[in-house]
Design a protein around this motif. Structure first.
Motif, short mmCIF file in Angstrom:
data_model
loop_
_atom_site.label_atom_id
_atom_site.label_comp_id
_atom_site.label_asym_id
_atom_site.label_seq_id
_atom_site.Cartn_x
_atom_site.Cartn_y
_atom_site.Cartn_z
N ASN A 302 0.76 -1.26 -0.07
CA ASN A 302 0.06 0.09 -0.03
C ASN A 302 0.64 1.33 0.26
OD1 ASN A 302 -2.27 -1.61 0.12
ND2 ASN A 302 -2.73 -1.15 2.36
N THR A 303 1.95 1.19 0.79
CA THR A 303 2.74 2.45 0.96
C THR A 303 3.53 2.70 -0.32
OG1 THR A 303 3.17 2.10 3.38
CG2 THR A 303 4.66 3.34 2.33
N ASN A 305 2.34 1.79 -3.54
CA ASN A 305 1.55 2.55 -4.22
C ASN A 305 1.08 3.80 -4.17
OD1 ASN A 305 1.27 0.35 -5.82
ND2 ASN A 305 -0.35 -0.86 -4.48
N VAL A 456 -2.11 3.53 5.73
CA VAL A 456 -2.57 2.80 4.52
C VAL A 456 -2.39 1.31 5.00
CG1 VAL A 456 -2.11 4.35 2.75
CG2 VAL A 456 -0.18 3.10 3.54
N ASN A 652 -7.04 2.60 0.81
CA ASN A 652 -6.47 1.72 1.57
C ASN A 652 -6.88 0.39 1.10
OD1 ASN A 652 -4.95 0.61 3.59
ND2 ASN A 652 -6.14 1.01 5.28
N VAL A 653 -5.95 -0.74 1.31
CA VAL A 653 -6.23 -1.94 1.00
C VAL A 653 -5.80 -3.03 2.32
CG1 VAL A 653 -5.79 -3.99 -0.64
CG2 VAL A 653 -5.72 -1.58 -1.42
N ALA A 658 -11.30 -2.98 0.52
CA ALA A 658 -10.52 -1.70 0.08
C ALA A 658 -11.55 -0.52 0.51
CB ALA A 658 -10.27 -1.61 -1.28
N SER A 684 -5.90 -7.24 -2.88
CA SER A 684 -4.63 -6.68 -3.58
C SER A 684 -4.52 -7.38 -5.07
CB SER A 684 -3.26 -6.90 -2.96
OG SER A 684 -2.96 -8.38 -2.83
N SER A 688 -5.03 -1.43 -5.93
CA SER A 688 -4.01 -1.06 -5.36
C SER A 688 -4.18 0.37 -4.73
CB SER A 688 -2.88 -0.85 -6.23
OG SER A 688 -2.30 -2.31 -6.61
N VAL A 689 -3.66 1.08 -3.71
CA VAL A 689 -3.63 2.18 -2.99
C VAL A 689 -3.50 3.18 -4.46
CG1 VAL A 689 -2.74 4.00 -1.82
CG2 VAL A 689 -3.36 1.78 -0.85
#
Length: 715
Positions: A302-303, A305, A456, A652-653, A658, A684, A688-689
């Motif tokens: 997440n970070t 993305n 996230v 956020n995922v 999501a 995922s 994605s974020v």
């Protein structure tokens, strides 16, 4: 026994030469981003993510070999090392196996078994284990081993002492432990009950809960752990006790003897008192590690993305950090993120100064040629958004607005870093600036915030903070080096993530820049204090200089390859001065690229990378990411209607779905079951974020402030 190199080659499906090359490069002090980008010939083009996994596995295997050597030395010093035991230890592929084999030789605090041994009861224990007596009275035999002074003055006490020795011996046996560990892992269950059944908490679904260890999903493990930590749940690992004891009996009791009944009681005690509690602790630790590893993986993805979100270029911004009583902090930024002006407005209750706020916004729009308004999604966001949307509707200026996630802004604004960057500004103005800059360049701004505070993931504050921090630092480093950094504008925070540059060197670069002016040549980096030859080699290709003396300094071409790049430019019929706009179709202008690589003595992957960079110099890979979604009319729950089609941004995922920003204060949840017309194992796989997605409103719960969304129409 397979060597470390063979194990790595097998796990990562690599040729021995690749394994040797990667190990050699790592041992020589090369960073993962540098190896991935500039040593493709040696590695065969392994990407940075795989290289990090390789590095982690290499470290584990080296530690495993070191631990084996330490254990073998300790056992040998105690006189207990046999050829068979040595072979077992040397063949171990995991640390747990080594520790199981070492367990009987570890120094223990005083135990029931050690007390019995000190009393001279070990011969009786060995006699019982031999199971050679089919006739006779066990109490009469035990009477021959009495030690009243030590507390074993009766046959019953002596038999119990010998049984304690046997119980510890069985519990310390690596093979028995491995068998019951595997049994518990496959057939055990995690169970919960409430500490207070009458208390209403968010953990009520776990008040009477049981789920097989092999099937329980990771997010439930973390939820249960948190409930236990908060004192709301009692958590246990349960397994079939009778079956486990039966398995021990089959392994230990080989034939009927006069000690059979005593041995059975001893094995039951061994499992209940020694093995089950130990295995329960192991299973809890194993489940937690499994869940945390997965959560860290999701958090890191997440970070990654989030950091790779597309910058909004040429945005001249009014950034608003909403609030109620203290008002909304406003920061005005030019397209480069420079602060132009700041103030406080009060469009929200209790003052609700709508007209004054809109008048101030109009003044800023005229004076600074503003084209974007950014609003934080915190307290007072919806009321502020309503005022801004009304202002834009009445304005003739070409304005757009969007909502930005505030997560971590307060952490940054109150940090030492922020006070060093803007000592004359208060924390609220710094926070508003941060929101605006997140839109202009998410990567440059978000690296200033501890990754755990970006918001996230799930249960991030419950995770192993050292592991989380390491994983997230790796992600940030990967992204920063893929994108590249402007040497003359980057903050120390951003520079600190460049391959080969630590926090101290990053500060030295900024200090050098402030003292000597902008860098005009990459070679100037060598004059920066504490930036040595290896750091230069690792970092130079990721640091860009726009408008410098050498046009190649503005590209990702490494200085070591400048001669090759110049020759490519020449063969393409161009000049270095042409690099400002790139050399279109440079590769097509060269008749035989492989032949040129051989002629120039450079690897084909490197030459192809150079050609691609010369065609589009300094290209930002984030430009391929989805564009930012600007708000269009939906501002509150009252605007939502079941079945309504909306466009939103994934914020956020998590394991179960999501969260999507659709323009109202609360993000909507797309449950994993509503993401596609097929089974989706993890969200995922689909989103994605930062993704822009089309969703339909599937549920509106105004009382609880929750919105259910679907990515499949009519589902």
């Amino acid at each position: 026994m397979p060597s470390i190199k063979n194990l790595l080659a097998d796990q990562f499906k690599l040729a021995p030469a690749q394994v040797d090359a990667v190990i050699g490069l790592i041992d020589d002090g090369n960073t993962i981003p540098f190896i991935a980008r500039y040593r493709k010939e040696a590695t065969g083009g392994i990407d940075d993510v795989t290289l990090r996994e390789f590095d982690e596995r290499l470290t584990y295997l080296k530690n495993l070999e070191a631990r084996k050597a330490e254990v073998l030395r300790s056992i040998e010093e105690q006189g207990g090392l046999t050829d068979e035991l040595q072979k077992k230890i040397e063949a171990a592929t995991v640390l747990q196996r080594v520790e199981d084999l070492y367990k009987p030789f570890k120094k223990k605090r005083a135990t029931r078994a050690s007390k019995a041994r000190d009393a001279g009861l070990e011969p009786l224990a060995l006699l019982m284990l031999a199971q050679n007596r089919s006739n006779g009275d066990p109490y009469a035999i035990a009477a021959e081993h009495l030690n009243a002074e030590a507390g074993y003055g009766t046959p019953e006490a002596a038999l119990q002492g010998a049984a304690d020795i046997i119980a510890e011996h069985v519990a310390d046996d690596a093979e028995h432990t491995a068998l019951l560990r595997d049994f518990t892992r496959k057939r055990g269950a995690l169970t919960c009950e409430a500490t207070d059944k009458n208390e209403k908490t968010v953990y009520e679904m776990y008040y009477e809960f049981s789920e097989p260890i092999s099937k329980i999903p990771n997010h439930r493990i973390l939820a249960v752990n948190r409930g236990e930590k908060e004192g709301k749940l009692k958590v246990r690992v349960r397994a079939d006790e009778a079956f486990a004891i039966e398995q021990l009996e089959k392994r230990v009791i080989r034939r009927p003897s006069i000690f059979t009944d005593t041995l059975k009681a001893c094995l039951a005690d061994c499992y209940k008192r020694l093995m089950a509690p130990s295995l329960e602790r192991e299973m809890r630790a194993e489940l937690t590690e499994r869940a945390e590893t997965d959560a860290i993986r999701v958090f890191a993805k997440n970070t990654e993305n989030l950091l790779q979100q597309r910058p909004v270029r040429n945005a001249r911004v009014i950034a608003i950090d909403p609030g109620y009583r203290t008002g909304c902090k406003v920061a005005v930024l030019d397209e480069y993120g420079k602060l132009l002006d700041y103030t406080t407005v009060y469009p929200t209750p209790p003052r609700s100064e709508t007209a004054k706020t809109q008048s101030k916004l109009a003044e800023y729009v005229r004076r600074y040629d503003i084209n974007v308004i950014v609003i934080g999604n915190g307290t007072g966001s919806s009321e502020t958004e309503e005022v801004v949307a009304d202002f834009i509707a009445k304005s003739t200026a070409p304005l757009r607005y969007t909502i930005v996630n505030e997560a971590g802004a307060s952490v940054y604004s109150a940090s030492k870093l922020a006070s060093e960057e803007y000592p004359d500004l208060d924390v609220t103005t710094r926070g508003a600036m941060s929101l605006g800059r997140r839109l202009q360049d998410p990567l440059a701004e978000l690296v200033k915030i501890p990754p755990q505070s970006i918001g996230v993931g799930q249960y991030q504050h419950d995770l192993n903070q050292a592991e989380l921090g390491r994983a997230l630092a790796d992600v940030v480093e990967n992204v920063v080096n893929r994108v590249g950094v402007d040497l003359n504008t980057a903050s120390a925070s951003l520079l600190g993530y460049v391959a080969g540059i630590n926090a101290t060197v990053a500060k030295n670069i900024v200090a050098y820049r402030e003292e000597h002016g902008r860098f005009t040549d990459r070679r100037e980096l060598k004059k920066v204090p504490k930036l040595g030859a290896k750091a230069f080699e690792n970092s130079a290709g990721f640091l860009r200089i726009s408008g410098g003396r050498n046009p190649l300094d503005a590209t990702s071409v490494h200085p070591e390859s400048y001669p090759v790049a110049r020759e490519v430019v020449k063969r393409a019929g161009a000049k270095l001065e042409d690099l400002g706009h790139g050399i279109p179709n440079a590769g097509e202008r060269i008749e035989d690229v492989p032949a040129l690589a051989a002629e120039l003595g450079v690897g084909l992957p490197t030459l192809r990378d150079i050609i691609a960079e010369l065609e589009k110099p300094g290209r930002d890979p984030r430009d391929d990411a989805p564009e930012v979604v600007f708000s269009e009319g939906i501002r509150s729950f009252d605007d939502l209607v079941l079945g309504m089609e909306l466009t939103g941004t994934v914020r956020n995922v998590v394991d179960f779905g999501a969260f999507v920003d659709i323009g109202v204060k609360q993000d909507g949840l797309v449950h994993v079951s509503k993401m596609a017309d097929r089974f989706v194992k993890h969200p995922s796989e689909v989103v994605s974020v930062g993704d822009t997605v089309t969703v339909w409103v599937a549920g509106i719960d105004k009382e609880r402030g929750k919105i259910s969304l679907s990515m499949v129409k009519n589902k």
